[in-house]
Design a protein around this motif. Structure first.
Motif, short mmCIF file in Angstrom:
data_model
loop_
_atom_site.label_atom_id
_atom_site.label_comp_id
_atom_site.label_asym_id
_atom_site.label_seq_id
_atom_site.Cartn_x
_atom_site.Cartn_y
_atom_site.Cartn_z
N ASN A 3 -12.83 11.55 38.17
CA ASN A 3 -12.52 12.67 36.76
C ASN A 3 -13.81 13.28 37.02
O ASN A 3 -13.57 14.55 36.45
CB ASN A 3 -12.43 11.72 35.77
N GLU A 7 -13.88 17.29 36.33
CA GLU A 7 -15.04 18.16 35.21
C GLU A 7 -15.58 19.20 35.78
O GLU A 7 -15.87 20.18 35.22
CB GLU A 7 -15.42 16.93 34.35
N ARG A 11 -15.73 23.16 34.51
CA ARG A 11 -16.76 23.63 34.08
C ARG A 11 -17.04 24.77 34.96
O ARG A 11 -17.58 25.71 34.50
CB ARG A 11 -18.03 22.75 33.94
N VAL A 17 -13.07 21.35 29.20
CA VAL A 17 -12.70 20.15 29.78
C VAL A 17 -12.03 19.42 28.74
O VAL A 17 -12.52 18.76 27.69
CB VAL A 17 -13.97 19.33 30.37
N ARG A 19 -8.69 16.35 28.09
CA ARG A 19 -8.02 15.45 29.07
C ARG A 19 -6.76 15.81 29.77
O ARG A 19 -6.45 15.43 30.88
CB ARG A 19 -7.83 14.19 28.07
N VAL A 22 -7.85 17.52 32.89
CA VAL A 22 -8.23 16.70 34.20
C VAL A 22 -7.17 15.79 34.56
O VAL A 22 -7.14 15.95 35.92
CB VAL A 22 -9.25 15.58 33.49
#
Lengths: 143, 143
Positions: A3, A7, A11, A17, A19, A22
Motif C-alpha cells: 500500500n 500511496e 502523491r 490518498v 482508502r 489505494v
DNA sequence: GCGAAATCCTGAATGAGTCAAGAAACGGGC
DNA sequence: GCCCGTTTCTTGACTCATTCAGGATTTCGC
C-alpha cells in the motif's frame, strides 16, 4: 507492491490518498484487464463498504492522472490496467473477449505517426489485435 | 451510388435485399462514422417508418457480412462506415469525439503482425489515433 | 487540531443496446 | 405470376453499465 507504494504513486500524481483509491489501485494491479465489476469485487475484499460510485470515481481520477489506463474494445465493458507508458497493445479474443498484452511489433512507437493526420494533433496510438485465443481455438476445433 | 448498387452489394454477400437494408447501406455510405441515432435519422428520410430495431439488425447483418465496419472508440457509442478492406485507421478527437480516416502510415498491414501473440490467432489489427481535431485546437488556444 | 475543498455514500436516473413474439416481406420453385 | 418456408421487421418491454445529484465524510495544508 504494498500500500505504501500505491500511496507514493498517488502523491506523485498530486492526488489525495484515500482508502478507496489505494484499494482500487491494488485491485487493478492484481487484476490486469479486469472490468469494473471484477475490480469492485476485488476492492471490497480489502474495503468491504466501498460504494460502486467511489470505484468509478477513483478509476476516472487514476485514468486522468495516467496511473491506470482504460481500455474498451468494441462490444466490451470498460477494462483497466496499470501497465502504462510502455507502448504495448492488446489482443482481444472475438469469441470469449479475453485480453492479453502484446508488445509493439515494430519497435518504438512507429504506429504513432499517421501518414496524413487531417490536421489532428495526435498524442497516442492505440492498437487492438482481433483474433481467437488458444482456449477458443481448442473449443472450436473439437466441435 | 444508387439503390441498384446497394442491392448488388447485398446480393453479392448472400443477404436478402430488403428496403431497410438498402436504406441503411445508403445512410452509412453518406454519413461516414455516424452513430446509430444519426443513421436512424438518415434512414427515416428514405423510409419514414423503419423501427430502430430494424436498423440495429441491418447494421449487425451488414457488419457480419463485411459490407460495413463497426468502430467504437472508448467512451463513444457505436459508429459505422462503408470503407472496408483497405487497411485504413482512424483519428479520434479527445475533446469532441469527431473521427477522421487515416491511411496506414507504414504501407500495407505492417501492424498486423504482433511480436508475440500469446498463442492467439490474429486476423485483424485496428489502430486508433487519439488527439485533438483542428476545431478543438482553435477553441482551446483562443481561451 | 481546523477549515476549505475534494471525495465518498446513498439512491435514483439515463440511454445505448438487447430480447421476445407475432406480423410481414423476400425469393426459390412451380 | 403465385405459393410457401424462412428470414426479416415491428412493437414494446427490458437490461445493465455508467452517470447524476445532494448531503455527509475525509483529506491535508496551515
Amino acid at each position: 507492491m504494498g500500500n505504501a507504494d500505491y500511496e507514493q504513486l498517488l502523491r506523485g500524481a498530486s492526488l489525495r490518498v484515500t482508502r478507496p483509491r489505494v484499494a482500487v489501485l491494488g485491485a487493478v494491479t492484481e487484476n490486469a484487464h479486469a472490468d469494473t465489476e471484477t475490480i469492485l469485487g476485488a476492492v471490497r475484499e480489502r474495503l468491504p463498504d466501498v460504494s460502486h460510485q467511489a470505484v468509478y470515481d477513483s478509476l476516472a481520477a487514476l485514468s486522468a492522472a495516467g496511473i491506470v489506463r482504460r481500455i474498451q474494445p468494441s462490444g466490451s465493458v470498460a477494462r483497466y490496467e496499470t501497465r502504462v507508458g510502455d507502448n504495448h497493445h492488446h489482443v482481444v479474443c472475438r469469441s470469449c473477449g479475453s485480453i492479453a498484452d502484446v508488445d509493439c511489433a515494430v519497435g518504438h512507437a512507429p504506429c504513432l505517426t499517421a501518414s496524413d493526420d487531417n490536421g489532428f494533433v495526435v498524442d497516442e496510438a492505440e492498437v487492438i489485435y482481433w483474433g481467437t485465443c488458444p482456449q477458443c481455438q481448442a473449443a472450436q476445433s473439437s466441435k
